[in-house]
Enzyme design. Structure first.
Site, short mmCIF file in Angstrom:
data_model
loop_
_atom_site.label_atom_id
_atom_site.label_comp_id
_atom_site.label_asym_id
_atom_site.label_seq_id
_atom_site.Cartn_x
_atom_site.Cartn_y
_atom_site.Cartn_z
N ASP A 1 1.03 -1.60 0.11
CA ASP A 1 0.18 0.03 0.00
C ASP A 1 1.04 1.74 0.10
OD1 ASP A 1 -2.38 -0.85 -0.11
OD2 ASP A 1 -2.71 -1.18 2.40
N ARG B 1 12.11 -21.70 -5.35
CA ARG B 1 12.78 -21.50 -4.08
C ARG B 1 10.72 -22.35 -3.81
NH1 ARG B 1 15.55 -17.23 -1.21
NH2 ARG B 1 15.71 -18.95 0.17
N ARG C 1 7.52 -18.71 -0.91
CA ARG C 1 8.02 -17.25 -1.43
C ARG C 1 7.70 -17.09 -3.34
NH1 ARG C 1 12.85 -16.60 1.79
NH2 ARG C 1 13.20 -18.74 2.44
N SER D 1 17.71 -14.41 -5.08
CA SER D 1 17.25 -15.60 -5.39
C SER D 1 16.21 -15.07 -6.60
CB SER D 1 17.41 -16.34 -4.70
OG SER D 1 16.03 -15.83 -3.82
N GLU E 1 10.64 -4.22 -8.81
CA GLU E 1 11.05 -5.33 -7.09
C GLU E 1 12.75 -6.21 -7.84
OE1 GLU E 1 7.41 -6.99 -6.76
OE2 GLU E 1 8.73 -9.09 -5.98
#
Ligand code: DQA
Length: 142
Positions: free
Chosen positions: A87, A107, A111, A102, A98
């Site tokens: 938000d 994974r 995740r 990894s 973003e």
């Protein structure tokens, strides 16, 4: 000159020590220094901020409103559950790319979910530390 905010969330201050087989042996300080130098070479200035505290990150995102051209953000585990941070990103006029060191999709199942999916301008994952400079390129290309 374009301005970029580099944000790192919880446990990323432990890079270099934390699960090196997943996250590598480089420290956050060395990654931040590389991002600053890389962006400078592309004519952009970078401010860096890391916190283990959700509220501190929310405050820093709010302060970014009107002040930055983009945010490069590795939200750490907040990625998978912090609707408050999603938000916050949705509340400001600054596009966010973003980053995950990894490959979060390869994974554990938890995740694979990112609360930022609807509010991010881009995503770079699974490229190690190089993902951070790639995210700078994405921000500068927006
Ligand atoms: C991470 C992936 C997250 O799932 C994890 O909680 C992190 C780091 C990454 O950079 O790969 O803290 O964001």
């Amino acid at each position: 000159m374009k301005r970029i905010l580099l944000l790192n969330g919880p446990n990323l201050n432990m890079l270099g020590v934390r699960e090196p087989e997943i996250y590598g042996t480089d420290t956050l300080a060395s990654i931040e220094a590389e991002v600053v130098a890389y962006a400078e070479g592309r004519g952009a200035a970078v401010d860096c901020f890391q916190s283990n505290h959700e509220g501190a990150l929310i405050d820093r995102i709010h302060e970014a409103h009107g002040r930055y051209d983009g945010i490069v953000y590795n939200p750490g585990a907040h990625t998978h559950y912090s609707w408050a941070l999603a938000d916050a990103i949705g509340s400001v006029d600054v596009p966010m790319v973003e980053v995950h060191i990894s490959d979060v999709d390869a994974r554990e199942d938890f995740r694979k979910i990112s609360v930022f999916e609807g509010v991010r301008a881009g995503l770079v994952k699974g490229k190690g530390r190089a993902g951070y400079t790639e995210a700078v390129d994405v921000v500068l290309g927006l």
